[in-house]
Design an enzyme around this catalytic site. Structure first.
Site, mmCIF file in Angstrom:
data_model
loop_
_atom_site.group_PDB
_atom_site.id
_atom_site.type_symbol
_atom_site.label_atom_id
_atom_site.label_comp_id
_atom_site.label_asym_id
_atom_site.label_seq_id
_atom_site.Cartn_x
_atom_site.Cartn_y
_atom_site.Cartn_z
ATOM 1 N N THR A 182 35.383 14.391 29.724
ATOM 2 C CA THR A 182 35.571 13.069 29.748
ATOM 3 C C THR A 182 36.370 12.535 31.283
ATOM 4 O OG1 THR A 182 37.803 12.940 28.684
ATOM 5 C CG2 THR A 182 35.663 12.155 27.454
ATOM 6 N N LYS A 183 36.754 13.591 31.864
ATOM 7 C CA LYS A 183 37.572 13.252 33.228
ATOM 8 C C LYS A 183 36.422 13.220 34.304
ATOM 9 C CE LYS A 183 41.130 13.760 31.024
ATOM 10 N NZ LYS A 183 42.284 14.724 30.695
ATOM 11 N N ASN A 184 36.977 13.090 35.641
ATOM 12 C CA ASN A 184 36.124 12.808 36.873
ATOM 13 C C ASN A 184 35.202 13.919 37.081
ATOM 14 O OD1 ASN A 184 37.359 10.150 36.927
ATOM 15 N ND2 ASN A 184 39.074 11.076 38.138
#
Ligand SMILES: *Cc1c(COP(=O)(O)O)cnc(C)c1O
Length: 376
Positions: A182-184
């Site tokens: 879910t992170k960048n």
């Protein structure tokens, strides 16, 4: 019914898949050249600051505190408006976690609160770039350094961002990243510790690999034989395999594109929601160049839970980030009480993360906006 929209998700290209397949066909699944390559590629986004790739953002924090030499009795000042790992990994080293309150609008560690929390026992001030917006890194660094402590920046949300013209990773004594889906950007599971300090870098590298000392010049028994390696301080196995590092290098090529799309979505939400009575949209400080990992809408007048349920009912995967870390029973059992950080608690009571990831279309954003507006 319309397709379910998650609050975050990875963006995997054919090139990403090919990069992983290439490593799988090669000689090195782990401890090979893709690791160094990924660390070098990451350094290109942190102003050249060297990186140590590890197995998760949590491992990165555990390694960073180890590099800082955190021992039982030391104090770590941090924000409660974070995923529990920021505090838990310090506690696992035996530190006393001292929570300082956040700014009411950004959710980032408040400079005055951090200043009041620091003592001569403080070894690390750990700030979090909440939602991808950098914390007050210069002021917090100054506060840490006046007592001989280090500034750690939990940049799990903010890889690729910058603060006052300097890239995240080039500012704090230690910076940590997470590459959870879910992170960048993602390596499936993964993380990194970044530091400009050669001694901290060396300690981080050693802790990642059992504390093993391979350099004969550093060994206590260098004449043991060519096979010899020895442990001077305990470490763990937090090595990120080549398979995942290759994915990371491939993802990094699109970090700028991801950041741009995230900013567009963020701006579209803000333009469409800032006139809605009953919500507050997230602010940005002068000099901040965020990578928006989250869109933290604040829902006023106690209606957050009702809006959460309304949106979930409409197939929109909103999330709440985060319950104040010290509300977790493990901290409650250690004596931490509700009421400790009123701004963080007020922020939590209002916070609702809207879907935000690069593949979200303008039509998806409008669907979320319409659902929010319909609720009000
Ligand atoms: C995700 C996250 C972590 C932990 O990272 P993992 O890769 O999931 O272990 C730590 N801190 C913050 C602020 C995070 O968002």
């Amino acid at each position: 019914m319309a397709e379910f929209l998650p609050y975050g998700r990875q963006s995997i290209s054919e090139e990403d898949i090919q990069a992983v397949v290439d490593v799988l066909r090669g000689d090195w699944l782990t401890t090979g050249p893709a690791v160094q390559q990924f660390e070098n590629d990451l350094a290109a986004h942190t102003g050249g600051t060297p990186a140590v790739a590890v197995t998760s953002g949590t491992a990165a924090l555990h390694v960073a505190y180890a590099a800082a030499g955190i021992k039982p009795g030391d104090e770590v000042v941090t924000s409660p408006m974070t995923f529990v790992a920021t505090a838990a990994t310090a506690a696992l080293h035996g530190a006393k976690v001292v929570f300082a309150d956040v700014e009411p609008d950004t959710g980032n560690l408040d400079v005055e609160a951090a200043k009041a929390a620091v003592t001569e026992r403080t070894k690390v001030v750990a700030a979090v770039d909440y939602a991808g917006h950098p914390a007050e890194l210069d002021a917090l660094g100054e506060i840490a350094h006046t007592t001989g402590a280090l500034l750690l920046e939990d940049a799990a949300h903010s890889v690729g961002g910058s603060w006052q013209g300097r890239p995240v990773g080039s500012i704090a004594d230690l910076t940590t990243f997470s590459f959870f889906p879910t992170k960048n950007l993602t390596t499936a599971e993964g993380g990194a510790v970044v530091t400009p300090d050669a001694a901290l870098l060396d300690r981080a590298r050693k802790f990642r690999n059992h504390g093993l000392v391979r350099d004969r010049a550093e060994q206590r028994y260098p004449d043991e034989g060519g096979w010899h390696q020895e442990v001077h301080e305990f470490g763990l196995n937090y090595r990120l395999p080549d398979v995942l590092c290759a994915l990371g290098s491939s993802q990094l090529k699109r970090l700028t594109e991801f950041k741009k799309r995230r900013a567009e979505i963020h701006a579209r939400y803000t333009a469409a929601l800032s006139d809605v009575d009953g919500v507050a949209t997230p602010p940005s400080r002068p000099g901040a160049d965020p990578v928006w990992h989250l869109y933290p809408l604040r829902v006023l007048e106690g209606r957050r839970k009702a809006l959460f349920e309304h949106l979930r009912g409409a197939g929109i995967g909103v999330q709440v980030n985060y319950i104040p870390a010290y509300w977790h029973p493990v901290f409650e059992d250690l004596g931490y009480r509700r009421g400790l950080c009123p701004n963080a608690e007020a922020y939590y009571e209002q916070e609702l993360s809207l879907p935000l990831f690069p593949a979200l279309t303008d039509a998806d954003v409008d669907r979320v906006v319409d659902a929010v507006r319909a609720f009000f």
